[in-house]
Design an enzyme around this catalytic site. Structure first.
Site, mmCIF file in Angstrom:
data_model
loop_
_atom_site.group_PDB
_atom_site.id
_atom_site.type_symbol
_atom_site.label_atom_id
_atom_site.label_comp_id
_atom_site.label_asym_id
_atom_site.label_seq_id
_atom_site.Cartn_x
_atom_site.Cartn_y
_atom_site.Cartn_z
ATOM 1 N N ARG A 30 2.963 13.592 -4.948
ATOM 2 C CA ARG A 30 2.307 14.911 -6.388
ATOM 3 C C ARG A 30 2.215 16.154 -6.914
ATOM 4 O O ARG A 30 1.888 16.643 -7.777
ATOM 5 C CB ARG A 30 0.447 13.675 -5.542
ATOM 6 C CG ARG A 30 1.226 12.460 -5.957
ATOM 7 C CD ARG A 30 -0.417 12.111 -4.452
ATOM 8 N NE ARG A 30 -0.506 12.567 -3.803
ATOM 9 C CZ ARG A 30 -0.831 12.408 -2.573
ATOM 10 N NH1 ARG A 30 -2.225 11.699 -2.430
ATOM 11 N NH2 ARG A 30 -0.543 12.754 -1.592
ATOM 12 N N ARG A 39 5.195 7.835 -11.366
ATOM 13 C CA ARG A 39 4.983 7.066 -11.045
ATOM 14 C C ARG A 39 4.003 6.904 -12.245
ATOM 15 O O ARG A 39 3.841 5.374 -11.944
ATOM 16 C CB ARG A 39 3.795 8.282 -10.293
ATOM 17 C CG ARG A 39 2.674 7.856 -9.570
ATOM 18 C CD ARG A 39 3.402 7.034 -8.385
ATOM 19 N NE ARG A 39 2.134 6.667 -7.201
ATOM 20 C CZ ARG A 39 0.704 6.397 -7.724
ATOM 21 N NH1 ARG A 39 1.057 5.404 -9.270
ATOM 22 N NH2 ARG A 39 -0.581 5.962 -7.145
#
Ligand code: CP3
Length: 345
Positions: A30, A39
């Site tokens: 992330r 994602r």
């Protein structure tokens, strides 16, 4: 395939390298907008893990963007319980959740030792695609959770500060605990051997919940199984990262592995003294140091490098990089390791 940059492999073997190699735990993920874009194009984390081409793509992103000396295959430690018959979900902003957990001998009977090629073929395929696309630029790290950490999730069903349900089982039902730990260990050995056969150049074992056990139970229920794994993975170097296991450093010095990961609480010189001169050490900058200014990051990184010394060190953080860290700050860390360690030779 000949590796163009094999620094981390040579360092893990204890060889004197021209500079200190560097990578970051949780580098694929992330912190990178490029990861979040991939994602977002899929239904979620688990689909990404199970789509080899996309998993390979996010595995390679930090090599291109951050300049690290190794890639780590994009997957999760929780693929092992799933392969044994206990599926997980990844709940947005909360983390892993197991709808079913192991409470009794009859729950254990429903599980099996995982078969790597039939149950975890998607990870092996992701490794093969990644190796092809990396084209030897950097080595690929394969990984698994330590049996104790996997056991924690299978008993508790989700994250916890104390994993008291998992710990309770060690006292109340040690035979059942050993049976499950042995099944996890056997599954993990087959899985790691298959990762190496698929192309992983180095293996890391994550014992994220080592630090919640007292020292005697840690040796009895965690190190015992980690040691079985280390004894049979002979083809490539193995790193053991046991977060919070400051009390087990002397014992970890005896493991049949090449590298020991240190968390950011572990004193570097003290750890070297306890672990002994043979092992390579990995770590251990406080992940929060990356919230500092560029100059502060440089100083903290240089201080860390001075404490480890030039050889038998793989630079990393003391745990995974936090999701809201600015990738530019990660680049400062990586660049400082490269330039400062080269200048010290
Ligand atoms: O870059 C890499 O390190 C490669 C991929 C990787 C992931 N998980 C991807 C992931 C690795 C090596 C792991 C290991 C892992 N997974 C550990 C051991 C390391 C550690 O941090 O202690 C543990 C305990 C897990 C279990 C797990 N997976 C948790 C607790 C969570 C939720 C909290 C969190 O850290 O995000 C995950 C989810 C997860 N695994 C994400 C990623 C990129 C975030 C999911 C998302 O993108 O939404």
């Amino acid at each position: 395939m000949e590796l163009k940059n094999d620094l981390i492999i040579r360092a893990a073997k204890g060889e004197q390298t021209e500079r200190t190699p560097v990578w970051l735990m949780r580098q694929a993920g992330r912190i990178l907008p490029e990861y979040r874009a991939v994602r977002a194009s899929l239904s979620g984390f688990i689909e990404l893990v199970k789509t080899p081409d996309r998993a390979a793509e996010v595995t390679i992103q930090p090599v291109d963007i951050l300049g690290v000396d190794a890639a780590i295959i994009f997957s999760d430690i929780l693929v092992i319980p799933e392969a044994m018959g206990l599926p997980y979900e990844m709940v947005e902003k909360k983390g892993p959740l197991f709808p079913e957990t192991v409470d009794s001998a009859s729950d254990l009977k429903k599980l099996k030792v995982a078969d790597a090629s039939s149950d975890l073929g998607y990870v092996l395929d992701a490794i093969k695609v990644t190796k092809r696309e990396l084209d030897g630029r950097v080595p690929l790290i394969g990984f698994a959770g330590a049996p104790w950490t996997i056991f924690c999730y299978m008993i508790e069903g989700h994250g916890s500060k104390t994993f008291s349900k998992a710990r309770k089982m060690l006292y109340n039902e040690p035979v059942l605990a050993d049976q499950l730990l042995q099944m996890i260990t056997d599954s993990t050995i087959a899985y790691l051997k298959a990762q190496v056969a698929a192309g992983a150049d180095i293996i890391q074992i994550f014992d994220s919940w080592a630090g919640i056990l007292p020292a005697n139970l840690y040796e009895r229920f965690s190190l015992k199984y980690i040691s079985q794994i280390c004894d049979v993975i002979e083809e490539v170097p193995v790193t053991v990262f046991a977060k919070g296991a400051y009390f087990a450093r002397r014992a970890m010095g005896q493991l049949n592995c090449q590298t020991i990961g240190l968390d950011w609480n572990m004193g570097i010189r003290e750890s070297r003294g306890l672990i002994g001169p043979e092992k390579v050490l990995q770590g251990n900058l406080d992940p929060c140091a990356l919230y500092g200014s560029e100059r502060e990051i440089q100083i903290a990184t240089q201080t860390m490098l001075d404490s480890f010394g030039p050889y038998k060190h793989i630079a990393n953080l003391g745990h995974g990089v936090y999701p809201d860290v600015d990738p530019e700050k990660v680049k400062v860390f990586v660049k400082t390791v490269k330039e400062y360690s080269a200048a010290q030779r």
